[in-house]
Design a protein around this motif. Structure first.
Motif, PDB file in Angstrom:
ATOM      1  N   TYR A 124       0.808  -1.222   0.000  1.00 40.14           N
ATOM      2  CA  TYR A 124       0.000   0.000   0.000  1.00 40.14           C
ATOM      3  C   TYR A 124       0.840   1.271   0.000  1.00 40.14           C
ATOM      4  N   GLU A 125       2.158   1.123  -0.071  1.00 41.10           N
ATOM      5  CA  GLU A 125       3.039   2.289  -0.030  1.00 41.10           C
ATOM      6  C   GLU A 125       2.649   3.196   1.128  1.00 41.10           C
ATOM      7  N   SER A 126       2.475   2.556   2.293  1.00 36.61           N
ATOM      8  CA  SER A 126       2.159   3.336   3.487  1.00 36.61           C
ATOM      9  C   SER A 126       2.964   2.794   4.660  1.00 36.61           C
ATOM     10  N   TYR A 127       3.037   3.585   5.707  1.00 38.75           N
ATOM     11  CA  TYR A 127       3.721   3.164   6.930  1.00 38.75           C
ATOM     12  C   TYR A 127       2.719   2.471   7.840  1.00 38.75           C
ATOM     13  N   ALA A 128       3.238   1.673   8.764  1.00 41.83           N
ATOM     14  CA  ALA A 128       2.362   1.016   9.724  1.00 41.83           C
ATOM     15  C   ALA A 128       3.025   0.995  11.092  1.00 41.83           C
ATOM     16  N   ALA A 129       2.213   1.186  12.135  1.00 41.91           N
ATOM     17  CA  ALA A 129       2.689   1.115  13.516  1.00 41.91           C
ATOM     18  C   ALA A 129       1.862   0.059  14.233  1.00 41.91           C
ATOM     19  N   ALA A 130       2.542  -0.931  14.809  1.00 46.99           N
ATOM     20  CA  ALA A 130       1.839  -2.042  15.456  1.00 46.99           C
ATOM     21  C   ALA A 130       2.119  -2.105  16.955  1.00 46.99           C
ATOM     22  N   ARG A 131       3.009  -1.212  17.438  1.00 48.42           N
ATOM     23  CA  ARG A 131       3.333  -1.212  18.871  1.00 48.42           C
ATOM     24  C   ARG A 131       2.500  -0.155  19.595  1.00 48.42           C
TER      25      ARG A 131
ATOM     26  N   ALA B 143       2.130  11.300   4.025  1.00 45.96           N
ATOM     27  CA  ALA B 143       2.175   9.832   4.050  1.00 45.96           C
ATOM     28  C   ALA B 143       0.981   9.297   4.837  1.00 45.96           C
ATOM     29  N   LYS B 144       0.463   8.181   4.393  1.00 41.23           N
ATOM     30  CA  LYS B 144      -0.543   7.467   5.169  1.00 41.23           C
ATOM     31  C   LYS B 144       0.173   6.578   6.187  1.00 41.23           C
ATOM     32  N   VAL B 145      -0.298   6.606   7.432  1.00 39.26           N
ATOM     33  CA  VAL B 145       0.284   5.789   8.497  1.00 39.26           C
ATOM     34  C   VAL B 145      -0.834   4.931   9.078  1.00 39.26           C
TER      35      VAL B 145
ATOM     36  N   ARG C 268      -3.848   7.493   9.678  1.00 39.53           N
ATOM     37  CA  ARG C 268      -3.725   8.934   9.784  1.00 39.53           C
ATOM     38  C   ARG C 268      -2.904   9.386   8.580  1.00 39.53           C
ATOM     39  N   THR C 269      -2.878  10.694   8.310  1.00 42.91           N
ATOM     40  CA  THR C 269      -2.047  11.244   7.233  1.00 42.91           C
ATOM     41  C   THR C 269      -1.138  12.305   7.831  1.00 42.91           C
ATOM     42  N   THR C 270       0.146  12.254   7.501  1.00 42.42           N
ATOM     43  CA  THR C 270       1.086  13.215   8.093  1.00 42.42           C
ATOM     44  C   THR C 270       0.926  14.586   7.438  1.00 42.42           C
ATOM     45  N   THR C 271       0.959  15.615   8.277  1.00 37.03           N
ATOM     46  CA  THR C 271       0.820  16.998   7.797  1.00 37.03           C
ATOM     47  C   THR C 271       2.178  17.672   7.623  1.00 37.03           C
ATOM     48  N   ARG C 272       3.257  16.982   8.032  1.00 37.89           N
ATOM     49  CA  ARG C 272       4.619  17.527   7.914  1.00 37.89           C
ATOM     50  C   ARG C 272       5.589  16.358   7.976  1.00 37.89           C
ATOM     51  N   ASP C 273       6.837  16.618   7.635  1.00 40.99           N
ATOM     52  CA  ASP C 273       7.881  15.619   7.840  1.00 40.99           C
ATOM     53  C   ASP C 273       7.998  15.394   9.352  1.00 40.99           C
TER      54      ASP C 273
END
Ligand code: 8QM
Length: 334
Positions: free
Chosen positions: A49-56, A313-315, A296-301
């Protein structure tokens, strides 16, 4: 800010995963995959999906606590509302950030206040006891189809003030809403193909003229009388109740029964001390997470868990994985 092309690849050293957390195969047995994603690193790149993921747990909390950086207004599904038009007008609570979110949320908070809940309590308890008595007589029943899906339908539509006609649209509508958060796969395409009659019925139910004058829906419209929100906004807030109130309740009740059925000692402990019901329910929704993921979508680096993430980026937050993170709870599966 990175060029669009660069944003499609993670920085060097970010773990890359080929896991598809929206596939039917994954849904059959998510826990081993959740573990793999948690152990891969604090932030993982999902190449599908060319997105980041957080599982913790820690990173998911960080994301949820920083809506200015990890925003909801670009959609909490995979689709970025800045690039693609949303399939329905965005929700005023789910798909908004502070301070706009809080203004809408305040109206909902009043319609769902402790005082209002107290006024519903007797009816809700009576319905629960009637259903439990009936199911006990049967001796054997399907905990999802005969209980978890039945109980919310016994109490919530009347509480909101919906018409008697067409209530069978509610669960399919909620399923549609949830499947539309996902990627363009067979689940989302099936949702799209069948949604029209459900969407139409729900839109009609959100209107003040359709809603009973003494329900939660009417209380939301009263905020429009006061000029706090517009009539159209009041309709969208009622739509939020119909989008988020049924499916999550089915899954919450289902999770509780699933956990108690599989943990007879815990079931016995609860029966011995029913004041533990609230804690038992909280624990069930931790273990089974009725809402499994949101983006979520990042609004900045930004840097998350030491990982640089570019703007736009989508996270993906894997709430179900975070809720079983052994870094947070030593016996997270128990
Ligand atoms: C998910 O506002 C809405 O339409 C809406 C809110 C929340 C959900 C879905 C839809 C959390 C249950």
């Amino acid at each position: 800010m990175l060029q669009a092309d660069e944003a499609r690849r993670p920085a060097a050293g970010v773990p890359v995963s080929s896991i598809d957390p929206f596939s039917i195969d994954f849904f059959r047995d998510p826990h081993p995959v959740h573990e793999a994603l948690r152990e891969a690193g604090p932030v993982v790149w999902l190449e599908a999906y060319e997105s980041y993921a957080a599982a913790r747990h820690a990173e998911v909390r960080e994301i949820l606590g920083d809506p200015a950086t990890f925003c909801s207004r670009r959609g909490v599904g995979l689709s970025d509302f800045q690039r693609e038009a949303p399939w329905r007008p965005p929700s005023l609570v789910l798909e908004r950030d502070p301070p706009e979110h809080d203004r809408a949320r305040a109206v909902l908070n009043r319609a769902l206040s402790a005082t209002v809940m107290r006024s519903l309590r007797a009816r809700f308890a009576e319905a629960a006891e009637a259903l439990a008595a009936e199911l006990a007589l049967r001796g054997r029943f399907d905990a999802i189809a005969d209980c978890a899906e039945v109980y919310p339908m016994m109490v919530l539509p009347d509480a909101v003030g919906l018409s008697k006609e067409g209530r069978e649209h509610l669960l399919p509508y909620a399923a549609t809403v949830f499947n539309m958060f996902g990627p363009d796969n067979e689940l989302r395409r099936a949702a799209l193909a069948q949604m029209a009659p459900h969407v139409e019925w729900v839109a009609l139910q959100c209107k003040r003229e359709t809603l009973a004058s003494d329900g939660i829906g009417a209380m939301i419209h009263a905020a429009a009388d006061e000029g706090e929100v517009t009539r159209q906004e009041a309709e969208l807030l009622v739509r939020s109740l119909l989008s988020a109130g049924f499916d999550t309740t089915v899954h919450g009740v289902g999770a509780a029964m699933h956990c108690l059925a599989r943990n007879p000692h815990q079931f016995a402990a609860l029966k011995a001390d029913p004041t533990k019901a609230r804690a038992a329910f909280e624990e069930a929704v931790r273990l089974e997470s009725p809402v499994q993921t949101f983006f979520r979508t990042t609004t900045r680096d930004v840097e998350l868990g030491g990982t640089p993430i570019p703007e736009g980026a989508k996270v993906l937050m894997l709430l179900g994985a975070a809720n079983r993170d052994p870094r947070k709870w030593p016996h997270a599966d128990r």
